[in-house]
Motif scaffolding. Structure first.
Motif, short mmCIF file in Angstrom:
data_model
loop_
_atom_site.label_atom_id
_atom_site.label_comp_id
_atom_site.label_asym_id
_atom_site.label_seq_id
_atom_site.Cartn_x
_atom_site.Cartn_y
_atom_site.Cartn_z
N SER A 43 4.59 -6.19 19.26
CA SER A 43 4.98 -6.36 17.85
C SER A 43 4.96 -7.84 17.47
O SER A 43 4.54 -8.20 16.36
CB SER A 43 6.37 -5.78 17.59
N GLN A 87 5.89 -1.44 12.75
CA GLN A 87 6.57 -0.47 13.61
C GLN A 87 7.81 0.07 12.87
O GLN A 87 8.11 1.25 12.94
CB GLN A 87 6.98 -1.16 14.91
N GLU A 173 2.56 1.05 16.48
CA GLU A 173 3.21 2.32 16.81
C GLU A 173 3.32 3.25 15.63
O GLU A 173 4.37 3.81 15.34
CB GLU A 173 4.59 2.05 17.43
MG LIG Z 1 6.93 -3.20 19.29
#
Ligand SMILES: [Mg+2]
Ligand SMILES: Nc1ncnc2c1ncn2[C@@H]1O[C@H](COP(=O)(O)OP(=O)(O)OP(=O)(O)O)[C@@H](O)[C@H]1O
Length: 251
Positions: A43, A87, A173
């Motif tokens: 991320s 995410q 994700e």
């Molecule tokens: Mg992540």
């Protein structure tokens, strides 16, 4: 499309280094999957690409179509065609989803030197794209992401991506929290966007998503570095054996 060379990035506030000498190339038209254990920096890498100010690049290069983006602010990066699906998508209270899309789409058009869309044309495009994602049109009137379920937020991210037609898409994700049907719908949405002049980076923990979005390359991130790259078979290997072997190999 994207060339990252010896990238080092740290948390601006504390100086803790998260990305530690990362190298990654994503070619035009390629779908690249990034996998890696929790906390490996996936991320963070996406935030650094988007230009989030909480992170500082201390060394290395990020080249987007041959040009460094390090001096560009997040808005300039978005205008140049870089899109990040979060995410954890942010809730935007007080801004109806439709209004948000209107502003975002017209800003993107302006950056490309195009005229703003008329309201009917805009509504038509948004409704069409929302329909393809099996989204309830009533959601377009609600403030963006506020009270949306996890899966609804992910669909809203893909809706934005479809409408903004970015050149470099990073999906963090996007599969988490999606039910089986939604996973297929979202994957179809991504697959429709595959094109020789667009690259897509998919961050995921599970091989399952990659059955629907078949990647051209798979990269394993660990402690802020890409420690292994391969083709889609690498994702199967990870699903089977976990990360331990690859981490040992790289050590
Ligand atoms: Mg992540
Ligand atoms: N602002 C911050 N302050 C302190 N630590 C941070 C910050 N941002 C990231 N980190 C740390 O950096 C590491 C990498 O985080 P990141 O969210 O990039 O991991 P990830 O690979 O996306 O993990 P996951 O698979 O769980 O989503 C973690 O240990 C995280 O705690």
């Amino acid at each position: 499309m994207l060339e990252i060379k010896n990238l080092h990035a740290r948390v601006a506030e504390t100086g803790v280094e998260i990305i530690r000498g990362l190298n990654l190339t994503v070619k035009d038209g390629e779908v690249a999957a990034i996998m890696g254990p929790n906390g490996s920096g996936k991320s963070t890498l996406s935030y650094v690409l988007a230009g989030r100010e909480d992170y500082e690049v201390t060394e290395g290069e990020i080249l987007y179509n041959g040009q460094s983006i390090l001096e560009m602010d997040p808005a300039e990066r978005a205008a140049s065609g870089i899109f990040l699906a979060f995410q954890y998508p942010m809730e935007i209270p007080g801004v109806a989803t439709m209004e948000f899309l209107k502003v975002a789409m017209n800003a993107q058009r302006k950056a490309r030197g195009e005229d703003p869309l008329s309201i009917p044309e805009l509504m038509k495009r948004v409704k069409h794209a929302a329909g393809e994602l099996s989204m309830d049109l009533a959601m377009l009137k609600r403030p963006l992401n506020v009270g949306f379920s996890g899966g609804e937020k992910k669909r809203a991210e893909i809706l934005q991506m479809k409408l903004l037609e970015p050149k470099l898409c990073v999906l963090d994700e996007t599969d988490s929290g999606l039910d089986i049907d939604a996973l297929k719908i979202v994957a179809d949405g991504v697959n429709q966007l595959r094109s020789p002049d667009r690259s897509i980076v998919v961050i995921t923990h599970y091989q399952r998503l990659l059955d629907y979005i078949v990647p051209d390359a798979v990269h394993v991130l660990y402690k802020g570095q890409v420690i292994k790259s391969g083709d889609k078979s690498l994702a199967y290997e990870l699903e089977e054996n976990g990360y331990a072997g690859i981490i040992e190999e790289a050590a």
